[in-house]
Design an enzyme around this catalytic site. Structure first.
Site, PDB file in Angstrom:
ATOM      1  N   TRP A 131     -12.157-127.864 -39.234  1.00 13.42           N
ATOM      2  CA  TRP A 131     -11.806-127.274 -37.938  1.00 13.42           C
ATOM      3  C   TRP A 131     -12.317-125.831 -37.824  1.00 13.42           C
ATOM      4  O   TRP A 131     -12.011-125.143 -36.866  1.00 13.42           O
ATOM      5  CB  TRP A 131     -10.294-127.304 -37.742  1.00 13.42           C
ATOM      6  CG  TRP A 131      -9.550-126.821 -38.941  1.00 13.42           C
ATOM      7  CD1 TRP A 131      -9.227-125.529 -39.230  1.00 13.42           C
ATOM      8  CD2 TRP A 131      -9.056-127.615 -40.017  1.00 13.42           C
ATOM      9  NE1 TRP A 131      -8.564-125.469 -40.425  1.00 13.42           N
ATOM     10  CE2 TRP A 131      -8.436-126.732 -40.926  1.00 13.42           C
ATOM     11  CE3 TRP A 131      -9.065-128.999 -40.307  1.00 13.42           C
ATOM     12  CZ2 TRP A 131      -7.836-127.173 -42.106  1.00 13.42           C
ATOM     13  CZ3 TRP A 131      -8.469-129.427 -41.475  1.00 13.42           C
ATOM     14  CH2 TRP A 131      -7.866-128.533 -42.362  1.00 13.42           C
ATOM     15  N   ARG A 132     -13.062-125.400 -38.809  1.00 14.32           N
ATOM     16  CA  ARG A 132     -13.655-124.066 -38.710  1.00 14.32           C
ATOM     17  C   ARG A 132     -15.011-124.207 -38.035  1.00 14.32           C
ATOM     18  O   ARG A 132     -15.732-125.171 -38.244  1.00 14.32           O
ATOM     19  CB  ARG A 132     -13.834-123.460 -40.110  1.00 14.32           C
ATOM     20  CG  ARG A 132     -12.497-123.132 -40.748  1.00 14.32           C
ATOM     21  CD  ARG A 132     -12.512-121.792 -41.429  1.00 14.32           C
ATOM     22  NE  ARG A 132     -11.162-121.362 -41.735  1.00 14.32           N
ATOM     23  CZ  ARG A 132     -10.730-121.072 -42.955  1.00 14.32           C
ATOM     24  NH1 ARG A 132     -11.558-121.161 -43.988  1.00 14.32           N
ATOM     25  NH2 ARG A 132      -9.506-120.670 -43.136  1.00 14.32           N
ATOM     26  N   GLU A 189      -3.721-127.204 -36.301  1.00 15.03           N
ATOM     27  CA  GLU A 189      -2.547-126.375 -36.562  1.00 15.03           C
ATOM     28  C   GLU A 189      -1.265-127.198 -36.613  1.00 15.03           C
ATOM     29  O   GLU A 189      -0.382-126.914 -37.422  1.00 15.03           O
ATOM     30  CB  GLU A 189      -2.422-125.270 -35.509  1.00 15.03           C
ATOM     31  CG  GLU A 189      -3.546-124.238 -35.550  1.00 15.03           C
ATOM     32  CD  GLU A 189      -3.644-123.513 -36.890  1.00 15.03           C
ATOM     33  OE1 GLU A 189      -2.677-123.555 -37.673  1.00 15.03           O
ATOM     34  OE2 GLU A 189      -4.703-122.902 -37.151  1.00 15.03           O
ATOM     35  N   GLN A 242       3.651-127.111 -42.383  1.00 19.00           N
ATOM     36  CA  GLN A 242       4.344-127.556 -43.610  1.00 19.00           C
ATOM     37  C   GLN A 242       3.550-128.610 -44.367  1.00 19.00           C
ATOM     38  O   GLN A 242       4.117-129.506 -45.000  1.00 19.00           O
ATOM     39  CB  GLN A 242       5.733-128.103 -43.251  1.00 19.00           C
ATOM     40  CG  GLN A 242       6.662-127.051 -42.727  1.00 19.00           C
ATOM     41  CD  GLN A 242       7.064-126.070 -43.797  1.00 19.00           C
ATOM     42  OE1 GLN A 242       7.869-126.371 -44.645  1.00 19.00           O
ATOM     43  NE2 GLN A 242       6.473-124.878 -43.760  1.00 19.00           N
ATOM     44  N   THR A 243       2.231-128.537 -44.259  1.00 17.86           N
ATOM     45  CA  THR A 243       1.385-129.565 -44.853  1.00 17.86           C
ATOM     46  C   THR A 243       0.160-128.908 -45.470  1.00 17.86           C
ATOM     47  O   THR A 243      -0.457-128.046 -44.851  1.00 17.86           O
ATOM     48  CB  THR A 243       0.952-130.575 -43.771  1.00 17.86           C
ATOM     49  OG1 THR A 243       2.121-131.116 -43.155  1.00 17.86           O
ATOM     50  CG2 THR A 243       0.127-131.700 -44.359  1.00 17.86           C
ATOM     51  N   TYR A 288       7.116-135.572 -41.046  1.00 19.27           N
ATOM     52  CA  TYR A 288       7.553-134.775 -39.900  1.00 19.27           C
ATOM     53  C   TYR A 288       7.012-135.372 -38.606  1.00 19.27           C
ATOM     54  O   TYR A 288       6.205-134.771 -37.903  1.00 19.27           O
ATOM     55  CB  TYR A 288       7.128-133.313 -40.058  1.00 19.27           C
ATOM     56  CG  TYR A 288       7.968-132.544 -41.043  1.00 19.27           C
ATOM     57  CD1 TYR A 288       9.316-132.833 -41.183  1.00 19.27           C
ATOM     58  CD2 TYR A 288       7.433-131.532 -41.817  1.00 19.27           C
ATOM     59  CE1 TYR A 288      10.103-132.126 -42.087  1.00 19.27           C
ATOM     60  CE2 TYR A 288       8.213-130.824 -42.720  1.00 19.27           C
ATOM     61  CZ  TYR A 288       9.553-131.130 -42.845  1.00 19.27           C
ATOM     62  OH  TYR A 288      10.324-130.425 -43.732  1.00 19.27           O
ATOM     63  N   TYR A 329       4.330-119.566 -34.715  1.00 17.82           N
ATOM     64  CA  TYR A 329       3.131-119.626 -35.554  1.00 17.82           C
ATOM     65  C   TYR A 329       1.956-120.268 -34.811  1.00 17.82           C
ATOM     66  O   TYR A 329       0.862-119.697 -34.720  1.00 17.82           O
ATOM     67  CB  TYR A 329       3.383-120.392 -36.874  1.00 17.82           C
ATOM     68  CG  TYR A 329       2.064-120.734 -37.498  1.00 17.82           C
ATOM     69  CD1 TYR A 329       1.343-119.762 -38.168  1.00 17.82           C
ATOM     70  CD2 TYR A 329       1.460-121.981 -37.297  1.00 17.82           C
ATOM     71  CE1 TYR A 329       0.072-120.011 -38.663  1.00 17.82           C
ATOM     72  CE2 TYR A 329       0.202-122.235 -37.773  1.00 17.82           C
ATOM     73  CZ  TYR A 329      -0.483-121.256 -38.452  1.00 17.82           C
ATOM     74  OH  TYR A 329      -1.737-121.495 -38.912  1.00 17.82           O
ATOM     75  N   ASP A 380       2.934-117.316 -41.343  1.00 18.44           N
ATOM     76  CA  ASP A 380       3.227-118.589 -41.983  1.00 18.44           C
ATOM     77  C   ASP A 380       3.654-118.303 -43.422  1.00 18.44           C
ATOM     78  O   ASP A 380       3.862-117.151 -43.797  1.00 18.44           O
ATOM     79  CB  ASP A 380       1.994-119.511 -41.942  1.00 18.44           C
ATOM     80  CG  ASP A 380       0.936-119.044 -42.920  1.00 18.44           C
ATOM     81  OD1 ASP A 380       0.871-117.844 -43.202  1.00 18.44           O
ATOM     82  OD2 ASP A 380       0.172-119.892 -43.420  1.00 18.44           O
TER      83      ASP A 380
END
Length: 361
Positions: free
Chosen positions: A23-24, A36, A41-42, A81, A119, A137
């Site tokens: 994703w950069r 994102e 949390q991953t 999640y 965040y 974060d």
DNA sequence: AATGCGGGGTT
DNA sequence: AACCCAGCATT
């Protein structure tokens, strides 16, 4: 050391050491948003393949908005999640209906969308739209706690506020997205939780924790909540017809673990129990009460460890010869050969794989 | 302010 | 076994 000098050192470090991530190099807010959400949390390595599959399956906000919930959950299966997936789906629909498919460009607007908190709003605003919003974060908390010697618990308002204050002073106003990714990569690669690589750290002489030898004492967290146990007793019903074998499953809809995923008929108890006890206590009455059945076997309880829960799941295999009204009302009749079409929790997926897929039943 | 929500890698 | 990960929503 002035904050601007620290910022420059972090960005210089980043330009040499930054990781090559899928994703950069894009400025597509949709892809940045997806990355994102997945990374909440991953870990990078856990989320990487999910990201690639997800954006291939749903290339833009319109395709995500037009998808069914089951399709979205299936792509998310195993990542955990699960409310993230549901919230993302909702937000995609909101963006199409109310924002003409375009993301708002600042954190204040972004945070109004479901699943986007402080965040993620800052991350999307800074990385996709060059807005000077500082991300906080787990990485940033660790780096700033050590660098500035913040000894208040970061998971309480006082500590959180202290971190944010420093983060907003440190951010590069001209390259906020680069700065945010720099400090996160730095936290992930150098200023790691255990045994940080201080000998490679470009700002160690500026670091409170390094100078005071308190690196292993920071950051400070408040006391974690106690883990609890849950005992899940599943009935794996097998209905054999002439041609196909079926079982019964339910879409979990309550605000509980695994919402929007499927599992078997569940009888939860406060303590571990045998199938015999389930019968004796009448817990099977609704499901099996008026149906003739044959008990086949119970599997050794499976221990499933989560961050804040320990699950003990037992699977009781029961053959039934016909369905009944209760089952028809509350469960889906599922062809066993097609179970893997459904989105399943990891625990259920593992059981299914072991029990159904070899040359069993 | 406190609790719930997953799954997996690292130490 | 404890820790913690590019956190957020609910109560």
């Amino acid at each position: 050391m002035k904050d601007t000098a620290l910022t420059k050192k972090l960005i210089s470090w980043y330009q040499v050491h930054k990781r090559d991530l899928p994703w950069r190099g894009t400025s597509d807010p949709y892809k940045i948003w997806v990355s994102e959400i997945i990374l909440q949390q991953t870990r990078i390595e856990q989320g990487r393949d999910y990201f690639l599959r997800f954006v291939k399956f749903f290339p833009d906000v319109f395709s995500l908005a037009n998808a069914s919930r089951d399709e979205v959950m299936k792509q998310w299966q195993g990542l955990g999640y699960y409310s993230r997936a549901n919230n993302m789906h909702e937000t995609a629909k909101t963006l199409v209906k109310e924002y003409r498919g375009k993301f708002p460009e600042n954190a204040v607007e972004l945070i109004k969308l479901k699943g986007i908190g402080p965040y993620t709003a800052a991350a999307v605003a800074s990385i996709a739209f060059d807005k000077p919003a500082a991300v906080v974060d787990g990485n940033v908390i660790r780096v700033l706690s050590r660098l500035f010697g913040i000894e208040k618990a970061y998971d309480r308002p006082e500590g959180k506020q202290a971190i944010h204050k420093k983060a907003n002073k440190l951010i590069d106003q001209n390259a906020p997205g680069t700065y945010n990714q720099a400090i996160m990569d730095f936290g992930a690669m150098i200023c790691v939780p255990k045994n940080p690589l201080c000998h490679k750290c470009p700002i160690k002489e500026d670091c409170f924790a390094f100078r005071k030898e308190k690196v292993d004492l920071l950051p400070v967290a408040s006391k974690p909540a106690q883990k609890k146990n849950r005992y899940l007793n599943y009935l794996v019903l097998i209905l054999k017809t002439g041609k196909d074998d079926y079982t019964f499953m339910k879409l979990r809809t309550e605000n509980d673990i695994w919402k929007n995923l499927h599992d078997f008929p569940l009888l939860e108890t406060k303590s571990p129990v045998s199938f015999k006890t389930l019968l004796r206590k009448g817990l099977t009455a609704d499901i099996l009460g008026k149906t003739s059945f044959r008990y086949i076997e119970s599997h050794m309880p499976l221990k499933h460890q989560l961050t804040h829960r320990t699950l003990y799941a037992s699977f009781h295999v029961v053959h039934i010869h016909q369905t009944n009204q209760y089952l028809n009302r509350h469960f889906k009749k599922v062809k066993i050969s097609a179970i893997d079409q459904l989105a399943l929790p990891r625990l259920i997926d593992r059981f299914v794989e072991n029990f159904f897929s070899p040359n069993n039943s």
